[in-house]
Design a protein around this motif. Structure first.
Motif, PDB file in Angstrom:
ATOM      1  N   LEU A 245       0.979  -1.239   0.013  1.00  0.00           N
ATOM      2  CA  LEU A 245      -0.066   0.002  -0.164  1.00  0.00           C
ATOM      3  C   LEU A 245       0.765   1.263  -0.050  1.00  0.00           C
ATOM      4  O   LEU A 245       0.482   2.175  -0.790  1.00  0.00           O
ATOM      5  N   GLN A 246       1.977   1.260   0.778  1.00  0.00           N
ATOM      6  CA  GLN A 246       2.903   2.325   0.881  1.00  0.00           C
ATOM      7  C   GLN A 246       3.390   2.712  -0.807  1.00  0.00           C
ATOM      8  O   GLN A 246       3.512   3.810  -1.032  1.00  0.00           O
TER       9      GLN A 246
ATOM     10  N   ILE B 250       1.994   1.625  -3.462  1.00  0.00           N
ATOM     11  CA  ILE B 250       1.205   2.050  -4.382  1.00  0.00           C
ATOM     12  C   ILE B 250       0.761   3.691  -4.358  1.00  0.00           C
ATOM     13  O   ILE B 250       0.883   4.344  -5.324  1.00  0.00           O
ATOM     14  N   THR B 251       0.705   4.059  -2.850  1.00  0.00           N
ATOM     15  CA  THR B 251       0.418   5.724  -2.816  1.00  0.00           C
ATOM     16  C   THR B 251       1.677   6.249  -3.119  1.00  0.00           C
ATOM     17  O   THR B 251       1.288   7.443  -3.925  1.00  0.00           O
ATOM     18  N   LEU B 252       2.948   5.952  -2.893  1.00  0.00           N
ATOM     19  CA  LEU B 252       4.103   6.860  -3.708  1.00  0.00           C
ATOM     20  C   LEU B 252       4.040   6.911  -4.836  1.00  0.00           C
ATOM     21  O   LEU B 252       4.317   7.922  -5.476  1.00  0.00           O
TER      22      LEU B 252
ATOM     23  N   GLY C 213       1.415   6.445  -6.981  1.00  0.00           N
ATOM     24  CA  GLY C 213       0.511   7.464  -7.408  1.00  0.00           C
ATOM     25  C   GLY C 213       0.479   8.769  -7.476  1.00  0.00           C
ATOM     26  O   GLY C 213      -0.054   9.415  -8.292  1.00  0.00           O
ATOM     27  N   GLU C 214       1.416   9.324  -6.926  1.00  0.00           N
ATOM     28  CA  GLU C 214       1.797  10.822  -6.877  1.00  0.00           C
ATOM     29  C   GLU C 214       2.541  11.279  -7.978  1.00  0.00           C
ATOM     30  O   GLU C 214       2.683  12.366  -8.078  1.00  0.00           O
TER      31      GLU C 214
ATOM     32  N   ARG D  87       6.655   1.609 -12.954  1.00  0.00           N
ATOM     33  CA  ARG D  87       5.529   1.532 -11.991  1.00  0.00           C
ATOM     34  C   ARG D  87       4.714   0.288 -12.021  1.00  0.00           C
ATOM     35  O   ARG D  87       4.660  -0.065 -11.026  1.00  0.00           O
TER      36      ARG D  87
ATOM     37  N   CYS E  66      10.541   2.482   2.164  1.00  0.00           N
ATOM     38  CA  CYS E  66       9.993   0.910   1.239  1.00  0.00           C
ATOM     39  C   CYS E  66      11.147   0.102   1.082  1.00  0.00           C
ATOM     40  O   CYS E  66      11.166  -0.989   1.163  1.00  0.00           O
TER      41      CYS E  66
END
Length: 119
Positions: A19-20, A22-24, A26-27, A38, A99
């Motif tokens: 999840l971390q 994916i969040t990073l 996504g920015e 990615r 990460c």
């Protein structure tokens, strides 16, 4: 530590790491090269988490070992893609340090666990 406790800890750690990442990612702004890296990183990091869950639900020691082999392979691949995305300059090493460290630790623990199961 009991096996159930170990499994719960690493089910959570692998999922949180996915999840971390994916969040990073996504920015980030999109480009063709970034899109490929990615996609590969998200695929490998989520596969690490999903296959560890499969290890926990395996019906036999052989099945557990086979899935654990996949976990180790995917965790190592995730490290490669983290290195690629930072060294290519798409995201700073500082943003990915946490990460990277967590993925490396998960890889180390899973490699030892794999050796233990193989004996």
């Amino acid at each position: 530590m009991k096996q159930e406790e170990f499994n719960e800890i690493f089910r959570n750690r692998t999922k949180i790491l996915a999840l971390q990442v994916i969040t990073l990612l996504g920015e980030l702004k999109c480009s063709d090269a970034l899109g490929i890296i990615r996609k590969q990183l998200i695929r490998s990091i989520t596969s690490t988490a999903a296959n560890f869950r499969a290890v926990c639900r395996a019906r036999s020691e052989r099945e557990s070992f086979a899935k654990l082999c996949i976990v180790v392979e995917e965790a190592d691949e995730s490290l490669f893609w983290i290195e690629m995305i930072t060294e290519a300059g798409f995201i700073s090493k500082e943003k990915m340090t946490g990460c990277y460290k967590e993925a490396k630790e998960i890889l180390k623990v899973m490699a030892v666990y794999k050796k233990k199961l193989h004996k």
